[in-house]
Design a protein around this motif. Structure first.
Motif, mmCIF file in Angstrom:
data_model
loop_
_atom_site.group_PDB
_atom_site.id
_atom_site.type_symbol
_atom_site.label_atom_id
_atom_site.label_comp_id
_atom_site.label_asym_id
_atom_site.label_seq_id
_atom_site.Cartn_x
_atom_site.Cartn_y
_atom_site.Cartn_z
ATOM 1 N N ALA A 183 35.769 41.131 27.658
ATOM 2 C CA ALA A 183 35.724 39.756 27.173
ATOM 3 C C ALA A 183 36.122 38.705 28.208
ATOM 4 N N THR A 184 36.619 39.104 29.363
ATOM 5 C CA THR A 184 36.989 38.147 30.402
ATOM 6 C C THR A 184 36.566 38.677 31.763
ATOM 7 N N SER A 185 36.623 37.807 32.763
ATOM 8 C CA SER A 185 36.100 38.130 34.086
ATOM 9 C C SER A 185 37.192 38.632 35.029
ATOM 10 N N GLY A 186 36.767 39.053 36.224
ATOM 11 C CA GLY A 186 37.692 39.462 37.273
ATOM 12 C C GLY A 186 37.437 40.881 37.756
ATOM 13 N N ASP A 187 37.827 41.156 39.012
ATOM 14 C CA ASP A 187 37.688 42.480 39.610
ATOM 15 C C ASP A 187 39.027 43.207 39.608
ATOM 16 N N ILE A 188 38.976 44.508 39.386
ATOM 17 C CA ILE A 188 40.180 45.336 39.473
ATOM 18 C C ILE A 188 40.689 45.319 40.913
ATOM 19 N N ILE A 189 41.996 45.253 41.063
ATOM 20 C CA ILE A 189 42.612 45.315 42.390
ATOM 21 C C ILE A 189 43.427 46.595 42.484
ATOM 22 N N ILE A 190 43.228 47.346 43.569
ATOM 23 C CA ILE A 190 43.933 48.596 43.796
ATOM 24 C C ILE A 190 44.674 48.512 45.127
ATOM 25 N N GLU A 191 45.828 49.086 45.145
ATOM 26 C CA GLU A 191 46.650 49.139 46.350
ATOM 27 C C GLU A 191 45.836 49.676 47.534
ATOM 28 N N GLN A 192 45.935 49.003 48.649
ATOM 29 C CA GLN A 192 45.199 49.413 49.836
ATOM 30 C C GLN A 192 45.771 50.704 50.405
ATOM 31 N N ASP A 193 44.894 51.633 50.761
ATOM 32 C CA ASP A 193 45.339 52.873 51.394
ATOM 33 C C ASP A 193 44.352 53.273 52.482
#
Length: 369
Positions: A183-193
């Motif tokens: 129902a809403t926008s945005g991209d998942i953010i994952i810890e950089q590795d």
């Protein structure tokens, strides 16, 4: 979510009927595990509720093997209707149940290359123990949970595993009959590795971004999630709530208390929107017409979107209030800060939980009393 009856079970291979199910799955793509590539192992979703079913479904729609560890009710819905994914942007996909591996038994995680943890914060320790007992030792663990304390719990209970923090910015509504609506926008953010796990997990329609300050990102999300409880108490769609200045003023005052608390704790939040966290309370207080233009440029919200805490109250489930406003009041206690609104909202949510009658449908004035 409770899986206590499986705790004492020794680790075991997947039952034959699960293995037979894999012939129906689409051809998989590679997933990075300890620097190598595996193409024949699943992505496990540990605690597949609204977020878990949507994310897992998007992986399955892109041809990856997916195992959903879920409640019997969710399994029955998917088996009867397929896993139906829709979104505010018009996306629609029905994934046949035979294209998924479904079970309430944690042994379903037995061949997972990646385990996505999507349970509520209060269930993290229990789920970590189940993962330790049933998932492969080289499985990468990714927390896609609200709150800021889940990853330390996972790392403590899963030594030897690569555990990555994540942040899901969008809202998913469970509409029943196996349908989950983003129902809403945005991209998942994952810890950089170093293994580039975020890039490896990105699929069409579900992009994963990276950030080297994931703790700051999670604190920024916690500040925004302070509106979850307000929305639950209001019983209004999010967009309708945010269009009204009286509700935005309440949210702004909540964020101001949260910002003061985390500043006292030496924490610097990273905003998940183009607007810095410190500016948000001021922008929320703008007149309706001005704020409406700003909101339209920064976030897409379905007209019927509501918070996950509202859904918890409606379904008579325990909420995550202790991991949102409760975190702010705990910091305030340690630093001698005055956060009356946060304390009031904790009390109101706990009262609503105890009544079991869903949202109390309060006004901003009633919440402030």
């Amino acid at each position: 979510m409770r899986y206590d009856r499986y705790k004492a079970r020794p680790r075991a291979a997947a039952p034959p009927e699960w293995k037979a199910n894999t012939k129906f799955c689409y051809q998989t793509q590679g997933i990075s595990v300890e620097g190598g590539m595996v193409s024949d192992r699943s992505i496990g979703v540990a605690g597949a509720g609204s977020i878990g079913c949507f994310v897992g479904g998007m992986f399955a729609a892109s041809g990856r093997r997916v195992a959903l560890l879920a409640r019997p009710r969710v399994i029955q819905e998917i088996e009867g209707n397929g896993l139906q994914l829709t979104s505010f942007g018009g996306f629609a996909r029905n994934i046949a149940s035979r294209a998924l591996t479904l079970s309430e038994d944690p042994r379903i995680l037995g061949d997972a290359a990646v385990v996505l943890v999507t349970v509520k914060s209060a269930d993290t320790a229990e789920m970590a123990d189940l993962i330790a007992s049933h998932a492969p030792a080289d499985a990468v663990i990714v927390s896609l949970q609200n709150g800021v304390g889940n990853v330390p719990v996972l790392r403590e209970r899963l030594p030897g595993h690569r555990v990555l923090a994540g942040m899901v910015p969008f809202n998913v509504i469970a509409l029943g009959n196996g349908r989950f609506h983003r129902a809403t926008s945005g991209d998942i953010i994952i810890e950089q590795d170093d293994a580039g796990s975020a890039q490896q997990l990105s699929v069409v329609g579900l992009k994963m971004q990276t950030n080297d300050n994931i703790a700051g990102v999670q604190w920024g999300k916690l500040l925004l999630n302070l509106n979850n409880a307000i929305n639950a108490l209001a019983d209004l769609p999010l967009r309708q709530q945010l269009k009204q200045r009286s509700w935005r003023m309440l949210f702004a005052d909540q964020m101001a208390e949260g910002l003061a608390a985390i500043k006292a704790a030496g924490i610097k939040p990273v905003s998940s929107t183009p607007i810095p966290a410190s500016w948000t309370p001021h922008l929320l207080r703008l007149p309706d017409a001005v704020f409406g233009v700003l909101l339209g440029r920064t976030m897409k919200i379905d007209p019927e979107a509501r918070s996950s805490m509202w859904e918890d109250l409606q379904r008579g489930r325990r909420t995550e209030i202790d991991y949102l406003q409760g975190v702010i009041t705990a910091i305030a206690d340690r630093h001698g800060l005055h956060v009356p609104l946060s304390r009031r909202i904790v009390t109101l949510i706990r009262s609503a939980e105890a009544s079991g009658k869903g949202s109390p449908k309060l006004t901003p004035e009633q919440i402030r009393r």
